[in-house]
Design a protein around this motif. Structure first.
Motif, mmCIF file in Angstrom:
data_model
loop_
_atom_site.group_PDB
_atom_site.id
_atom_site.type_symbol
_atom_site.label_atom_id
_atom_site.label_comp_id
_atom_site.label_asym_id
_atom_site.label_seq_id
_atom_site.Cartn_x
_atom_site.Cartn_y
_atom_site.Cartn_z
ATOM 1 N N MET A 15 0.820 -1.212 0.000
ATOM 2 C CA MET A 15 0.000 0.000 0.000
ATOM 3 C C MET A 15 0.858 1.268 0.000
ATOM 4 O O MET A 15 0.346 2.368 -0.148
ATOM 5 N N GLN A 20 2.281 11.764 -1.025
ATOM 6 C CA GLN A 20 1.160 12.370 -1.750
ATOM 7 C C GLN A 20 1.372 13.873 -1.830
ATOM 8 O O GLN A 20 1.698 14.509 -0.847
ATOM 9 N N VAL A 46 -1.417 5.079 0.749
ATOM 10 C CA VAL A 46 -2.374 5.604 -0.237
ATOM 11 C C VAL A 46 -3.681 5.965 0.439
ATOM 12 O O VAL A 46 -4.003 5.451 1.502
ATOM 13 N N ASP A 47 -4.414 6.858 -0.180
ATOM 14 C CA ASP A 47 -5.750 7.190 0.320
ATOM 15 C C ASP A 47 -6.618 5.945 0.260
ATOM 16 O O ASP A 47 -6.456 5.093 -0.621
ATOM 17 N N GLY A 48 -7.556 5.868 1.182
ATOM 18 C CA GLY A 48 -8.472 4.728 1.149
ATOM 19 C C GLY A 48 -8.797 4.240 2.546
ATOM 20 O O GLY A 48 -8.383 4.838 3.542
ATOM 21 N N ALA A 49 -9.532 3.143 2.599
ATOM 22 C CA ALA A 49 -9.994 2.628 3.884
ATOM 23 C C ALA A 49 -9.055 1.534 4.386
ATOM 24 O O ALA A 49 -8.567 0.715 3.620
ATOM 25 N N TYR A 50 -8.808 1.540 5.692
ATOM 26 C CA TYR A 50 -7.979 0.517 6.332
ATOM 27 C C TYR A 50 -8.753 -0.006 7.525
ATOM 28 O O TYR A 50 -9.048 0.757 8.453
ATOM 29 N N SER A 59 -6.610 -4.816 7.743
ATOM 30 C CA SER A 59 -5.361 -4.143 7.385
ATOM 31 C C SER A 59 -4.509 -3.978 8.633
ATOM 32 O O SER A 59 -3.296 -4.080 8.606
ATOM 33 N N GLU A 73 -12.686 1.143 11.214
ATOM 34 C CA GLU A 73 -11.996 1.477 9.972
ATOM 35 C C GLU A 73 -11.342 2.857 10.063
ATOM 36 O O GLU A 73 -11.896 3.786 10.644
ATOM 37 N N TYR A 75 -9.865 5.868 7.615
ATOM 38 C CA TYR A 75 -9.998 6.272 6.222
ATOM 39 C C TYR A 75 -9.050 7.435 5.968
ATOM 40 O O TYR A 75 -9.096 8.456 6.657
ATOM 41 N N GLN A 77 -7.645 10.310 3.496
ATOM 42 C CA GLN A 77 -8.012 11.033 2.275
ATOM 43 C C GLN A 77 -7.302 12.379 2.271
ATOM 44 O O GLN A 77 -7.479 13.187 3.197
#
Ligand SMILES: Nc1ncnc2c1ncn2[C@@H]1O[C@H](COP(=O)(O)OP(=O)(O)OP(=O)(O)O)[C@@H](O)[C@H]1O
Length: 855
Positions: A15, A20, A46-50, A59, A73, A75, A77
């Motif tokens: 990941m 960024q 990276v951006d996104g959900a973990y 994750s 979770e 997240y 962003q």
């Protein structure tokens, strides 16, 4: 991190991505679970959900039985981090300042760049169960968490160089707290610190037995206890404010008037914010309410999540408040002013060297280093304003409020001050809110709050966004636009969603605990020294204080006839003048003492100043002044005109007794002066009352007018009566020649002359009578011989007659006021002394209202 085995699996290496571009700073995630502590640089992911939980498919796999399989979770962003609970069995708890609130399932929290501490599974310690902590560090440097291995015995935490964990914040005491091992348990304890230790949100008053993953905070440092290890990190991020529905109503004709209309807004940490708006719009009202200094408002202000109004006593040390008027004394050098303030505000164990260093530091911050030895009265308006700011900076507050700091400054100085404030907010990590009338330099602010009439919030956002929002290219016009329709703009702003605040209302932290402050005894020492310095630095005042008794004493010697202490009237007049002089001096010594420093007093009282101690410091210094004045006044007279022949009533030396009495009189009048000074809001008003007070003392002294009935009773309420009673008996006025003695002697002489004259006349008349009788006898004898009828008379002599009369003068009554008795003298002294302290008590009660004063 640490030397523990790292079992927790965090983000998959796949990941990882390049930095960024839109990440504004480095943020990190720290996980503390049964496996120890690990820190990860989130900007590398990276951006996104973990997802996180106990199960292997997460994750982030957490090693704890208390977390659910799929607990929640994270997240990511655009450099922001959100966190969500996924209907976990035992819940997730988010720390707001000093407390934890349960997160609603499925709702994202965070995303505002601020730090977050989340406890998974439980918000309180449970035996045998290791809760898990997720610590999000927003946009900060990496590696701020430090590890400390606890040893047996005491592990000290504080500012001192020899502490095991040394923290450099000036608001932290030298030996602030400690962690002690007792029977295999670690306890955290507060070592009598000024600003306390908070465990899981509450200030501890006794040693607290730590359980795994307990969090405790000391000012801006967060500690996590984990077995034999303490993890700690200094939070440099400053203080964020959230304002919810602040409302204020005041009584008005025919009902109530709203002066703050349900204002809600948020201010980020380290933001520099200006409040602008028309005159009377409610700018000061809003700022004072946001600062917690006005408690008569409804709504909430959250200071990093903690309710400010409910916890004001605890939080007030992190708040700096610079009112419109300067909060500095004039007759003192800048450095001395800062020194005394530092002594009052900084932890009691701060050494003089540390104070010196801090003073140098704040002087540098406000760019006044080269003026440190200048008397404040010689500073310019802008410099004085910066000096006031320096006073407030000493205690290193994270939150700073200023009421019109730029008023009265020229444009150049104004810009300079604005730049200083902007720099302070960024470099010193302070959140600064200021009220201003000027719209120049608003671009230096991070945020502008615009108030419309009726306390309506019409805008809160970036300076750049103002023109867009109000559809104008001229900032000045914004005032007119708002004046025309404050209510309409308030509605438009609410609908715009700019600077919206989270609707969450957090629970109270419970009972507020008063912070430990500089002890009353220490405060007394500081205040006495400061007050003495202020008087000593004022040469004119000193000359007045000590010149007055000398001049009054000398003038009295001019008018006093020789032979004083022999005649009643003469002596009484002199004593009356001595006593009146004492009252006059005492009153004028103090009548401007409190009201002239009312603004500073209010500010210090809102901090840690104890009013009784403040008043006591005034009384101590004034006591010394009164004594010196009494000695000068009495000795000047006595040394030139001599002392009374008699002994005193209490002391064998009458002069000593007169000095004591005059001292008590001056002191009592000084007490009255301090009371008047506390009641009145300005020195002018107090001075207007002074003549009235003095006239009352003269009228009811019992000297100028004969008092009886009600007037006599009224005289019991004056100092002059008791002072005259005491001084008159000390000088034994009743033994002196009473009034009218000479006239009385003349009348007696005339009376005796008259009696003598009468007796002479009677003797003359008797002689003439006897002569005539004898003539008559002779004639009778002659005629009886001629008539051959001899008649004989006995020789006649009348009895001598005199008038026996003696002059008896009318009796003079002894004056009851001056009857000599120890009991009466002690009573007079006690009344004078007692009234002094009565005035002190009432003054303190009156001054307590300062807290509620708006302006
Ligand atoms: N304690 C009070 N009692 C009654 N009215 C009050 C009180 N405090 C403030 N006000 C009124 O509330 C309004 C707002 O006052 P505030 O001082 O906050 O305005 P401001 O915008 O700071 O004004 P300025 O710029 O002139 O200082 C004013 O009309 C004021 O008269």
């Amino acid at each position: 991190m640490g030397d523990r085995e790292e079992k927790t699996v965090l983000f998959d290496e796949s990941m990882l991505q390049q930095y960024q571009k839109n990440t504004t700073g480095k943020s990190s995630l720290v996980i503390v679970d049964g496996s120890g502590i690990q820190e990860y640089d989130l900007s590398k992911f990276v951006d996104g959900a973990y997802t996180f939980g106990r199960n292997e498919n997460n994750s982030i796999r957490l090693n704890s039985s208390i977390v659910s399989g799929n607990h929640g979770e994270l997240y990511l962003q655009e450099g922001r981090c959100y966190i969500r609970d996924n209907h976990s069995s035992n819940g997730s708890y988010l720390a707001y300042g000093t407390q934890f609130i349960q997160m609603a399932p499925d709702q994202y929290y965070g995303g505002d760049g601020r730090d977050m501490i989340v406890r998974l599974g439980t918000n309180h310690s449970m035996d045998g169960i290791d809760p898990v902590l997720l610590l999000y560090n927003g946009q900060q440097k990496e590696g701020r968490w430090k590890t400390y291995s606890l040893h047996d015995g005491d592990n000290s935490i504080g500012r001192a160089a020899d502490c095991d964990i040394r923290l450099k914040n000036v608001a932290i005491s030298r030996y602030h707290a400690g962690v002690r091992k007792v029977k295999n348990q670690f306890y955290v304890f507060d070592n009598g610190s000024t600003n306390g230790v908070f465990v899981n949100g509450s200030r501890i008053v006794k040693p607290y037995c730590l359980s795994n993953k307990d969090i405790f905070t000391i000012l801006n440092t967060t500690f996590i206890y984990d077995g034999n290890v303490l993890y700690y990190k200094v939070n440099p991020e400053g203080i964020a404010l959230e304002v919810h529905d602040l409302n204020k109503e005041v009584p008005a004709k025919g009902g109530k008037k709203t002066i703050l209309d349900k204002v809600s807004l948020s201010i980020g940490a380290n933001e520099f914010v200006a409040i602008i708006g028309g005159s009377g719009a409610g700018k000061t009202t809003l700022m004072t309410a946001m600062s917690g200094f006005d408690s008569k408002v409804t709504g909430h202000v959250y200071c990093n999540g903690t309710d400010l109004h409910e916890n004001f006593q605890t939080l007030k040390n992190i708040i700096g408040f610079v009112p419109q008027q300067d909060i500095i004394y004039e007759n003192i050098t800048l450095k001395k002013m800062l020194y005394y303030t530092a002594k009052m505000k900084m932890p009691q164990d701060t050494s003089n060297q540390e104070i010196e260093e801090r003073i140098e530091e704040v002087l540098r911050m406000v760019e006044l280093s080269e003026h440190k030895d200048t008397y404040i009265r010689r500073l310019s308006g802008g410099q004085k304003k910066r000096a006031s700011i320096a006073v407030e900076l000493l205690a290193n507050p994270g939150l700073f409020f200023l009421d019109e700091p730029t008023s009265g400054l020229d444009p150049g100085t104004e810009e300079h001050l604005m730049r200083t404030l902007s720099k302070l907010s960024k470099e010193q990590e302070k959140t600064i809110v200021m009220v201003t009338h000027t719209i120049n330099n608003l671009d230096l602010c991070d945020k502008v709050i615009i108030m419309g009439y009726g306390g309506r919030l019409c805008y809160c956002g970036s300076p750049a966004g103002i023109k867009d929002f109000f559809h104008t290219d001229n900032l000045v016009k914004v005032y007119d636009i708002i004046t025309a329709d404050s209510k309409g703009w308030e509605t438009q702003f609410k609908m715009s969603g700019i600077n919206a605040v989270s609707g969450q209302v957090r629970e109270s932290n419970g009972e507020a605990i008063k912070p430990r402050t500089v002890s009353g005894f220490a405060q007394l020492g500081i205040l006495v020294r400061r007050y003495t310095t202020l008087i000593m630095n004022d040469v004119q005042r000193l000359a007045l204080i000590f010149g007055q008794p000398l001049i009054i004493g000398l003038l009295l010697t001019l008018v006093a006839r020789s032979g004083i202490y022999e005649l009643f009237t003469e002596t009484q007049s002199i004593l009356f003048t001595l006593m009146s002089g004492g009252i006059w001096m005492g009153l004028l010594n103090t009548i401007q003492e409190v009201n002239k420093e009312r603004v500073i007093l209010k500010r210090e009282y809102m901090g840690n100043l104890k009013l009784p101690i403040y008043m006591l410091s005034k009384y101590i210094v004034q006591g010394v002044i009164s004594l010196i004045q009494a000695v000068i006044l009495v000795l000047t007279f006595v040394l030139i005109k001599g002392a009374p022949d008699c002994k005193g009533v209490i002391f064998s030396n009458a002069t000593v007794e007169i000095i004591v009495l005059i001292f008590l009189t001056i002191y009592a009048a000084a007490g009255m002066g301090l009371l008047l000074s506390s009641i009145t809001k300005s020195a002018d008003r107090a001075m207007a009352i002074a003549p009235f007070v003095l006239i009352v003392q003269l009228i009811f002294s019992g000297i100028l007018f004969e008092l009886n009935g009600v007037t006599d009773k009224l005289s019991y309420l004056t100092y002059s009566r008791w002072a005259m009673e005491s001084i008159g008996s000390t000088c034994d006025l009743n033994s002196l020649d009473p009034p009218g003695q000479e006239e009385s002697e003349q009348v007696e002489e005339q009376f005796d002359d008259l009696v003598a004259t009468c007796n002479d006349a009677i003797a003359e008349m008797q002689e003439a009578y006897d002569e005539k009788i004898n003539e008559l006898q002779d004639a009778v004898e002659t005629y009886s011989a001629l008539a051959n009828n001899p008649q004989t008379f006995e020789e006649y002599t009348s009895e001598p007659q005199t008038i026996e009369a003696e002059y008896e003068p009318a009796e003079t009554e002894e004056n009851k006021m001056y009857v000599r008795s120890k009991a009466r003298t002690v009573r007079s002294w006690l009344i004078l002394y007692g009234s002094t302290f009565l005035c002190a008590g009432v003054s303190v009660l009156v001054l307590r209202k300062l807290k509620d004063e708006q302006r």
